[in-house]
Design a protein around this motif. Structure first.
Motif, PDB file in Angstrom:
ATOM      1  N   TRP A  54      -8.488 -36.801  34.146  1.00 53.87           N
ATOM      2  CA  TRP A  54      -8.396 -35.427  34.658  1.00 53.87           C
ATOM      3  C   TRP A  54      -8.126 -34.410  33.558  1.00 53.87           C
ATOM      4  CZ3 TRP A  54      -3.903 -32.893  33.618  1.00 53.87           C
ATOM      5  CH2 TRP A  54      -2.812 -33.692  33.259  1.00 53.87           C
ATOM      6  N   HIS A  55      -7.429 -34.836  32.526  1.00 52.63           N
ATOM      7  CA  HIS A  55      -7.054 -33.919  31.457  1.00 52.63           C
ATOM      8  C   HIS A  55      -8.246 -33.447  30.630  1.00 52.63           C
ATOM      9  CE1 HIS A  55      -7.051 -37.911  29.659  1.00 52.63           C
ATOM     10  NE2 HIS A  55      -7.181 -37.331  28.481  1.00 52.63           N
ATOM     11  N   GLU A  63     -10.048 -22.792  29.104  1.00 48.03           N
ATOM     12  CA  GLU A  63      -8.634 -22.706  29.444  1.00 48.03           C
ATOM     13  C   GLU A  63      -8.169 -23.875  30.300  1.00 48.03           C
ATOM     14  OE1 GLU A  63      -8.400 -17.851  29.815  1.00 48.03           O
ATOM     15  OE2 GLU A  63      -8.938 -19.026  31.572  1.00 48.03           O
ATOM     16  N   ILE A  64      -6.926 -24.217  30.117  1.00 49.63           N
ATOM     17  CA  ILE A  64      -6.248 -25.153  31.007  1.00 49.63           C
ATOM     18  C   ILE A  64      -5.721 -24.308  32.152  1.00 49.63           C
ATOM     19  CG2 ILE A  64      -4.218 -26.631  31.235  1.00 49.63           C
ATOM     20  CD1 ILE A  64      -4.707 -27.418  28.261  1.00 49.63           C
ATOM     21  N   VAL A  65      -6.078 -24.661  33.376  1.00 50.31           N
ATOM     22  CA  VAL A  65      -5.761 -23.780  34.505  1.00 50.31           C
ATOM     23  C   VAL A  65      -4.777 -24.376  35.509  1.00 50.31           C
ATOM     24  CG1 VAL A  65      -7.856 -22.417  34.329  1.00 50.31           C
ATOM     25  CG2 VAL A  65      -7.863 -24.501  35.696  1.00 50.31           C
ATOM     26  N   ILE A  66      -4.129 -25.440  35.159  1.00 52.42           N
ATOM     27  CA  ILE A  66      -3.145 -26.032  36.062  1.00 52.42           C
ATOM     28  C   ILE A  66      -1.957 -25.076  36.168  1.00 52.42           C
ATOM     29  CG2 ILE A  66      -1.547 -27.951  36.385  1.00 52.42           C
ATOM     30  CD1 ILE A  66      -3.558 -29.706  34.922  1.00 52.42           C
ATOM     31  N   SER A  71       2.679 -29.764  33.807  1.00 51.63           N
ATOM     32  CA  SER A  71       1.391 -30.480  33.838  1.00 51.63           C
ATOM     33  C   SER A  71       0.404 -29.858  32.860  1.00 51.63           C
ATOM     34  CB  SER A  71       0.813 -30.483  35.247  1.00 51.63           C
ATOM     35  OG  SER A  71       1.657 -31.186  36.121  1.00 51.63           O
ATOM     36  N   ALA A  72       0.384 -28.535  32.780  1.00 51.71           N
ATOM     37  CA  ALA A  72      -0.512 -27.852  31.843  1.00 51.71           C
ATOM     38  C   ALA A  72      -0.160 -28.230  30.398  1.00 51.71           C
ATOM     39  CB  ALA A  72      -0.426 -26.342  32.043  1.00 51.71           C
ATOM     40  N   TYR A  73       1.135 -28.287  30.101  1.00 53.87           N
ATOM     41  CA  TYR A  73       1.581 -28.687  28.770  1.00 53.87           C
ATOM     42  C   TYR A  73       1.155 -30.130  28.483  1.00 53.87           C
ATOM     43  CZ  TYR A  73       4.584 -29.834  24.838  1.00 53.87           C
ATOM     44  OH  TYR A  73       5.044 -30.255  23.613  1.00 53.87           O
ATOM     45  N   SER A  74       1.335 -31.007  29.468  1.00 52.68           N
ATOM     46  CA  SER A  74       0.933 -32.417  29.308  1.00 52.68           C
ATOM     47  C   SER A  74      -0.559 -32.528  29.033  1.00 52.68           C
ATOM     48  CB  SER A  74       1.284 -33.219  30.555  1.00 52.68           C
ATOM     49  OG  SER A  74       2.669 -33.301  30.722  1.00 52.68           O
ATOM     50  N   GLN A  75      -1.362 -31.732  29.740  1.00 53.18           N
ATOM     51  CA  GLN A  75      -2.802 -31.763  29.536  1.00 53.18           C
ATOM     52  C   GLN A  75      -3.136 -31.352  28.103  1.00 53.18           C
ATOM     53  OE1 GLN A  75      -5.107 -29.255  32.178  1.00 53.18           O
ATOM     54  NE2 GLN A  75      -7.030 -30.195  31.536  1.00 53.18           N
ATOM     55  N   LYS A  76      -2.520 -30.301  27.629  1.00 53.48           N
ATOM     56  CA  LYS A  76      -2.796 -29.832  26.266  1.00 53.48           C
ATOM     57  C   LYS A  76      -2.394 -30.882  25.234  1.00 53.48           C
ATOM     58  CE  LYS A  76      -2.452 -25.796  23.339  1.00 53.48           C
ATOM     59  NZ  LYS A  76      -2.089 -24.382  23.274  1.00 53.48           N
ATOM     60  N   VAL A  77      -1.242 -31.498  25.427  1.00 53.72           N
ATOM     61  CA  VAL A  77      -0.784 -32.544  24.508  1.00 53.72           C
ATOM     62  C   VAL A  77      -1.761 -33.718  24.498  1.00 53.72           C
ATOM     63  CG1 VAL A  77       1.025 -34.280  24.120  1.00 53.72           C
ATOM     64  CG2 VAL A  77       1.652 -31.903  24.582  1.00 53.72           C
ATOM     65  N   PHE A  86      -8.511 -26.791  19.432  1.00 54.50           N
ATOM     66  CA  PHE A  86      -8.097 -25.572  20.110  1.00 54.50           C
ATOM     67  C   PHE A  86      -8.263 -24.388  19.165  1.00 54.50           C
ATOM     68  CE2 PHE A  86      -6.259 -28.675  22.847  1.00 54.50           C
ATOM     69  CZ  PHE A  86      -6.115 -28.063  24.089  1.00 54.50           C
ATOM     70  N   LEU A  87      -8.594 -23.243  19.737  1.00 55.22           N
ATOM     71  CA  LEU A  87      -8.703 -22.003  18.980  1.00 55.22           C
ATOM     72  C   LEU A  87      -7.329 -21.352  18.875  1.00 55.22           C
ATOM     73  CD1 LEU A  87     -11.907 -20.704  20.793  1.00 55.22           C
ATOM     74  CD2 LEU A  87     -11.790 -21.765  18.525  1.00 55.22           C
ATOM     75  N   ALA A  88      -7.217 -20.321  18.050  1.00 54.54           N
ATOM     76  CA  ALA A  88      -5.943 -19.625  17.860  1.00 54.54           C
ATOM     77  C   ALA A  88      -5.416 -19.009  19.152  1.00 54.54           C
ATOM     78  CB  ALA A  88      -6.105 -18.543  16.797  1.00 54.54           C
ATOM     79  N   ASN A  89      -6.308 -18.664  20.092  1.00 54.50           N
ATOM     80  CA  ASN A  89      -5.892 -18.058  21.362  1.00 54.50           C
ATOM     81  C   ASN A  89      -5.443 -19.095  22.397  1.00 54.50           C
ATOM     82  OD1 ASN A  89      -8.310 -19.177  22.212  1.00 54.50           O
ATOM     83  ND2 ASN A  89      -9.317 -17.226  22.611  1.00 54.50           N
ATOM     84  N   GLY A  90      -5.408 -20.365  22.013  1.00 44.30           N
ATOM     85  CA  GLY A  90      -4.939 -21.412  22.915  1.00 44.30           C
ATOM     86  C   GLY A  90      -6.011 -22.049  23.768  1.00 44.30           C
ATOM     87  N   ARG A  91      -7.222 -21.558  23.668  1.00 42.17           N
ATOM     88  CA  ARG A  91      -8.336 -22.130  24.439  1.00 42.17           C
ATOM     89  C   ARG A  91      -8.966 -23.283  23.664  1.00 42.17           C
ATOM     90  NH1 ARG A  91     -11.479 -16.645  26.455  1.00 42.17           N
ATOM     91  NH2 ARG A  91      -9.815 -15.939  27.844  1.00 42.17           N
ATOM     92  N   VAL A  92      -9.585 -24.186  24.419  1.00 39.21           N
ATOM     93  CA  VAL A  92     -10.326 -25.283  23.799  1.00 39.21           C
ATOM     94  C   VAL A  92     -11.564 -24.704  23.121  1.00 39.21           C
ATOM     95  CG1 VAL A  92     -11.702 -27.355  24.292  1.00 39.21           C
ATOM     96  CG2 VAL A  92      -9.497 -27.032  25.419  1.00 39.21           C
TER      97      VAL A  92
END
Length: 109
Positions: A54-55, A63-66, A71-77, A86-92
């Motif tokens: 799912w991640h 963007e991570i939209v959870i 959960s959003a932090y876990s997905q990013k990790v 990831f880009l500087a703006n936090g997006r993939v």
């Protein structure tokens, strides 16, 4: 299980480590170009039962939209651990990390 759900599950399972797909991208390949919300439903209700990665599914903006912060932090990790950029703006970085199926689309539809 309906055919769209079966196809969506197959597609999600096919996303390799270090790559992502968008909800809309999965919906289109599964045969319902406007079915991004259906993909959300599949992930929400079936991830545990089908051991879905799912991640590796994000929105079209990268963007991570959870809504749940933890959960959003876990997905990013998890994505970073797999090498997703990831880009500087936090997006993939979708140019770098988006997975495009190399299988003929008719095999999925």
């Amino acid at each position: 299980m309906n055919p769209f759900t079966e196809k969506a599950i197959q597609i999600i399972k096919s996303i390799p480590q270090g790559k992502v797909m968008t909800y809309g991208q999965i919906a289109k390949v599964a045969g319902s170009p406007r079915g991004a919300r259906q993909v959300v439903r599949v992930l929400h209700s079936m991830s545990a039962n089908y051991n879905l990665p799912w991640h590796r599914v994000i929105n079209a903006k990268g963007e991570i939209v959870i809504a749940d912060e933890e959960s959003a932090y876990s997905q990013k990790v998890m994505l970073k651990e797999e090498g997703v950029k990831f880009l500087a703006n936090g997006r993939v970085d979708l140019k770098e990390s988006r997975y495009d199926l190399n299988v003929a689309e008719e095999d999925w539809i």
